[in-house]
Design an enzyme around this catalytic site. Structure first.
Site, PDB file in Angstrom:
ATOM      1  CD  GLU A  70      16.366   8.376 -16.348  1.00  0.00           C
ATOM      2  OE1 GLU A  70      17.340   9.054 -15.951  1.00  0.00           O
ATOM      3  OE2 GLU A  70      15.514   8.814 -17.148  1.00  0.00           O
ATOM      4  CD  GLU A  88      17.951  14.778 -16.771  1.00  0.00           C
ATOM      5  OE1 GLU A  88      18.177  14.476 -15.587  1.00  0.00           O
ATOM      6  OE2 GLU A  88      17.746  13.933 -17.659  1.00  0.00           O
TER       7      GLU A  88
END
Length: 203
Positions: free
Chosen positions: A153, A103
């Site tokens: 996303e 991430e």
């Protein structure tokens, strides 16, 4: 929920999407050793485990933060865009540390070098199963892009490189309005000197 002091009479899934909402009928043992009556239905939101990672550059005494849209706080009348630390959900077969490193690159374009686990905690244990593991990761904050995130996303993330003292001041002035950022920055404020000694060999 396999616990000898909890008796589950019924469990039904009321909703299943990005979040899963289960409805329980149960009773539990009280502190005096007796049992409660059957409690009113208890809704439990199952979101899965998550990770947060505070990106700290001890060489430049800077912290890499991100800013992004948050529908929950907007719906509650709070800020629609929040200043946060990098965070994400743990996928099947991943470890929390792997997610922290992944991430950090996806959201902030940062490669994590040394990494230290701060804690894990339940976000809202009265209704959510979500447990967040929080890390502090050493990064190089030079030359980062202005934005990050994955298009698939639907992420639109602003990347901010801020002096550490400014980030701590933001926490003290209630300008960090999310728990994972407050926990991580509060930890750094208390442990910065020790961390610098370990990562930079100071002292």
């Amino acid at each position: 929920m396999n616990h000898p002091d909890i008796e589950i009479l019924d469990k039904k899934t009321a909703y299943k999407g990005f979040l899963t909402v289960d409805v329980y009928r149960l009773r539990h043992k009280k502190f005096d050793g007796t049992w409660t009556d059957v409690l009113p239905p208890r809704e439990v939101c199952d979101r899965g485990p998550a990770v947060g990672v505070l990106l700290y550059d001890p060489d430049r005494e800077a912290v890499v933060m991100i800013e992004q849209f948050r529908v929950g706080s907007a719906a509650a009348g709070g800020p629609a865009w929040m200043t946060e630390i990098v965070a994400g959900m743990v996928g099947e077969g991943e470890t929390p540390e792997q997610v922290a490193r992944r991430e950090s690159m996806e959201e902030a374009g940062c490669t994590v070098q040394e990494i230290e686990e701060i804690c894990d905690y339940y976000v809202s244990p009265g209704a959510f199963t979500e447990v967040v593991t929080v890390f502090c990761g050493r990064v190089d904050s030079r030359g980062l892009a202005a934005t990050g995130g994955l298009e698939e996303e639907h992420e639109d993330i602003r990347i901010l490189v801020l002096p550490t003292d400014e980030v701590i001041r933001m926490m003290d002035e209630n300008r960090l309005r999310n728990s994972v950022a407050i926990i991580a920055v509060g930890w750094l404020a208390r442990h910065r000197d020790t961390l610098r000694k370990r990562w930079l060999g100071e002292g």
